[in-house]
Scaffold this motif. Sequence first.
Motif, PDB file in Angstrom:
ATOM      1  N   SER A  87       0.824  -1.206   0.000  1.00 25.98           N
ATOM      2  CA  SER A  87       0.000   0.000   0.000  1.00 25.98           C
ATOM      3  C   SER A  87       0.863   1.263   0.000  1.00 25.98           C
ATOM      4  O   SER A  87       0.364   2.363  -0.212  1.00 25.98           O
ATOM      5  CB  SER A  87      -0.927   0.011   1.217  1.00 25.98           C
ATOM      6  OG  SER A  87      -0.161   0.042   2.407  1.00 25.98           O
ATOM      7  N   LYS A  88       2.167   1.095   0.237  1.00 27.05           N
ATOM      8  CA  LYS A  88       3.090   2.238   0.234  1.00 27.05           C
ATOM      9  C   LYS A  88       3.315   2.685  -1.204  1.00 27.05           C
ATOM     10  O   LYS A  88       3.548   1.859  -2.081  1.00 27.05           O
ATOM     11  CB  LYS A  88       4.413   1.827   0.869  1.00 27.05           C
ATOM     12  CG  LYS A  88       5.383   2.990   1.065  1.00 27.05           C
ATOM     13  CD  LYS A  88       6.667   2.539   1.734  1.00 27.05           C
ATOM     14  CE  LYS A  88       6.443   2.205   3.168  1.00 27.05           C
ATOM     15  NZ  LYS A  88       6.570   3.289   4.099  1.00 27.05           N
ATOM     16  N   PRO A  89       3.240   4.003  -1.468  1.00 23.38           N
ATOM     17  CA  PRO A  89       3.454   4.496  -2.837  1.00 23.38           C
ATOM     18  C   PRO A  89       4.804   4.034  -3.402  1.00 23.38           C
ATOM     19  O   PRO A  89       5.783   3.910  -2.668  1.00 23.38           O
ATOM     20  CB  PRO A  89       3.430   6.017  -2.679  1.00 23.38           C
ATOM     21  CG  PRO A  89       2.675   6.267  -1.422  1.00 23.38           C
ATOM     22  CD  PRO A  89       2.963   5.094  -0.527  1.00 23.38           C
ATOM     23  N   TYR A  90       4.814   3.789  -4.695  1.00 22.12           N
ATOM     24  CA  TYR A  90       6.025   3.296  -5.358  1.00 22.12           C
ATOM     25  C   TYR A  90       7.219   4.224  -5.139  1.00 22.12           C
ATOM     26  O   TYR A  90       8.330   3.761  -4.908  1.00 22.12           O
ATOM     27  CB  TYR A  90       5.805   3.124  -6.858  1.00 22.12           C
ATOM     28  CG  TYR A  90       4.843   2.034  -7.255  1.00 22.12           C
ATOM     29  CD1 TYR A  90       4.489   1.008  -6.384  1.00 22.12           C
ATOM     30  CD2 TYR A  90       4.282   2.013  -8.520  1.00 22.12           C
ATOM     31  CE1 TYR A  90       3.606   0.014  -6.762  1.00 22.12           C
ATOM     32  CE2 TYR A  90       3.394   1.015  -8.905  1.00 22.12           C
ATOM     33  CZ  TYR A  90       3.068   0.024  -8.019  1.00 22.12           C
ATOM     34  OH  TYR A  90       2.196  -0.965  -8.391  1.00 22.12           O
ATOM     35  N   TYR A  91       6.998   5.528  -5.221  1.00 23.47           N
ATOM     36  CA  TYR A  91       8.134   6.444  -5.089  1.00 23.47           C
ATOM     37  C   TYR A  91       8.744   6.338  -3.688  1.00 23.47           C
ATOM     38  O   TYR A  91       9.959   6.407  -3.524  1.00 23.47           O
ATOM     39  CB  TYR A  91       7.760   7.883  -5.456  1.00 23.47           C
ATOM     40  CG  TYR A  91       7.125   8.681  -4.345  1.00 23.47           C
ATOM     41  CD1 TYR A  91       7.895   9.485  -3.517  1.00 23.47           C
ATOM     42  CD2 TYR A  91       5.754   8.641  -4.122  1.00 23.47           C
ATOM     43  CE1 TYR A  91       7.328  10.218  -2.493  1.00 23.47           C
ATOM     44  CE2 TYR A  91       5.175   9.366  -3.111  1.00 23.47           C
ATOM     45  CZ  TYR A  91       5.969  10.157  -2.291  1.00 23.47           C
ATOM     46  OH  TYR A  91       5.393  10.876  -1.278  1.00 23.47           O
ATOM     47  N   GLU A  92       7.897   6.136  -2.652  1.00 25.31           N
ATOM     48  CA  GLU A  92       8.415   5.983  -1.291  1.00 25.31           C
ATOM     49  C   GLU A  92       9.201   4.681  -1.161  1.00 25.31           C
ATOM     50  O   GLU A  92      10.238   4.637  -0.501  1.00 25.31           O
ATOM     51  CB  GLU A  92       7.281   6.002  -0.270  1.00 25.31           C
ATOM     52  CG  GLU A  92       6.689   7.370  -0.047  1.00 25.31           C
ATOM     53  CD  GLU A  92       5.596   7.372   1.014  1.00 25.31           C
ATOM     54  OE1 GLU A  92       5.473   6.380   1.778  1.00 25.31           O
ATOM     55  OE2 GLU A  92       4.861   8.365   1.088  1.00 25.31           O
ATOM     56  N   GLN A  93       8.700   3.631  -1.793  1.00 25.58           N
ATOM     57  CA  GLN A  93       9.416   2.354  -1.773  1.00 25.58           C
ATOM     58  C   GLN A  93      10.782   2.507  -2.447  1.00 25.58           C
ATOM     59  O   GLN A  93      11.780   1.962  -1.972  1.00 25.58           O
ATOM     60  CB  GLN A  93       8.611   1.276  -2.494  1.00 25.58           C
ATOM     61  CG  GLN A  93       7.372   0.836  -1.761  1.00 25.58           C
ATOM     62  CD  GLN A  93       6.700  -0.317  -2.495  1.00 25.58           C
ATOM     63  OE1 GLN A  93       7.343  -1.328  -2.783  1.00 25.58           O
ATOM     64  NE2 GLN A  93       5.417  -0.161  -2.800  1.00 25.58           N
TER      65      GLN A  93
END
Length: 128
Positions: A9-15
């Motif tokens: 559920s974490k946004p791709y950019y944050e990952q």
Amino acid sequence: MVRINKASSKPYYEQLVLSIKEDILNGVLTAGDQVPSVREMAKHLLMNPNTVSKAYKVLENEQVLVTIKGKGTFVKVTEDLPRDEIRILQVKERLKELVIEARHLQISMRELSDWMNGFEQELGGDPQ
């Protein structure tokens, strides 16, 4: 190297931001290393270049990466950077929120401490 969990559920950019920081901590990337271009990274991860660009901008703002026009994007040399007190306060606040959530789930402080020690060993020990 960089990993993205498409089911998270974490946004791709944050990952991507966290994954690059983890690679630096683990020595996969070191100061001065060039990271793939936005297009190369997007192709490798099968994601939108705008997402990769956003992650790189976050990392540049945090002084983790530096982009040199015409040359590329590199891991910044960080030994001489002062501690970022604002970001440290933000990390403390996020940690407090996690502790509250963990306590709500009846996870003991001892268990949390064990987890932290495990993470420290996984990431190569104390940074100092």
